[in-house]
Scaffold this active site. Sequence first.
Site, short mmCIF file in Angstrom:
data_model
loop_
_atom_site.label_atom_id
_atom_site.label_comp_id
_atom_site.label_asym_id
_atom_site.label_seq_id
_atom_site.Cartn_x
_atom_site.Cartn_y
_atom_site.Cartn_z
N ASN A 16 0.83 -1.21 0.00
CA ASN A 16 0.00 0.00 0.00
C ASN A 16 0.87 1.26 0.00
OD1 ASN A 16 -3.05 -0.54 0.10
ND2 ASN A 16 -2.24 -2.04 1.54
N LYS A 93 1.21 -1.57 14.82
CA LYS A 93 1.10 -1.14 16.22
C LYS A 93 -0.18 -0.30 16.37
CE LYS A 93 5.25 -2.14 18.20
NZ LYS A 93 5.56 -3.21 17.26
N ASN A 110 -6.58 4.74 8.08
CA ASN A 110 -6.12 3.34 8.04
C ASN A 110 -6.97 2.56 7.05
OD1 ASN A 110 -4.73 0.95 8.94
ND2 ASN A 110 -6.56 0.41 10.11
N HIS A 112 -8.47 -1.25 6.50
CA HIS A 112 -8.68 -2.53 7.18
C HIS A 112 -9.35 -3.48 6.18
CE1 HIS A 112 -9.10 -5.17 10.64
NE2 HIS A 112 -10.34 -5.42 10.27
C1 GRF Z 1 -3.22 -4.81 4.07
O1 GRF Z 1 -4.01 -5.92 3.81
C2 GRF Z 1 -3.96 -3.81 4.90
O2 GRF Z 1 -5.34 -3.83 4.68
C3 GRF Z 1 -3.70 -4.26 6.31
O3 GRF Z 1 -2.37 -4.75 6.28
C4 GRF Z 1 -2.04 -5.15 4.97
C5 GRF Z 1 -0.81 -4.40 4.61
O4 GRF Z 1 -0.26 -4.82 3.38
N1 GRF Z 1 -3.93 -3.18 7.25
P1 GRF Z 1 0.95 -4.02 2.76
O5 GRF Z 1 2.06 -3.99 3.80
O6 GRF Z 1 0.48 -2.64 2.42
O7 GRF Z 1 1.35 -4.79 1.56
#
Ligand code: GRF
Length: 206
Positions: A16, A93, A110, A112
Amino acid sequence: MPKLSIAVLASGRGSNFQVVIDGINSKEINGEIKVLITDNPEAVAIERAKKNKIPFEIINRKDFKTREEMDLKIKSILDKNKVDLIVLAGYMKIISSKELLTAYKYKIINIHPSLLPAFKGSMQAQVDAFEYGCKIAGLTIHFVTEDVDGGPIIFQKVVDISNCKSGEEAAAEILIHEHESYKKVIDSFSKGKYKIEGKRAIFVPY
Ligand code: GRF
């Protein structure tokens, strides 16, 4: 329209985070990443930051006596970088400092991987949804408050997981939608404001 000053917090592979980098490069996000903050010295996200010449800070929990102290160190980095938006991208965290949460109220978001409030607080919400037998799952982008995964919802998307054969497959399917959704929602902060009414976040364009 002025560029958004963005800080990203990530603990792991950082796909992400990469979406934010790519979105800025392709001008789909009107912003710049001021800093990556990670709590994990092994995070792949660090490699991504180095490759893209993005400053990064490693804030390791073991270097602080309390979580509050750690969060306040993060706050000082955010203050120093004068950020408008803090994007949590797989940050593992819980941000619990009242001082940090108050200073950046409705500026921390965030993602989720579930349709909240389903599988709230889960670290593997996609797997939980699959194992529960859900036919649809999805993602939620929300503001971060002291209520973990419980802040006002900015955006949600339904993802059909009925043909997935495993929790991992469901997670991979949802991740594709996470990427496209996060990019759009992050950019929306350069185009307007979210007015909070009770628990509802309502977008008001500039
Ligand atoms: C994603 O699935 C996000 O929804 C969750 O943790 C994961 C992070 O993936 N909070 P990345 O590190 O961005 O590849």
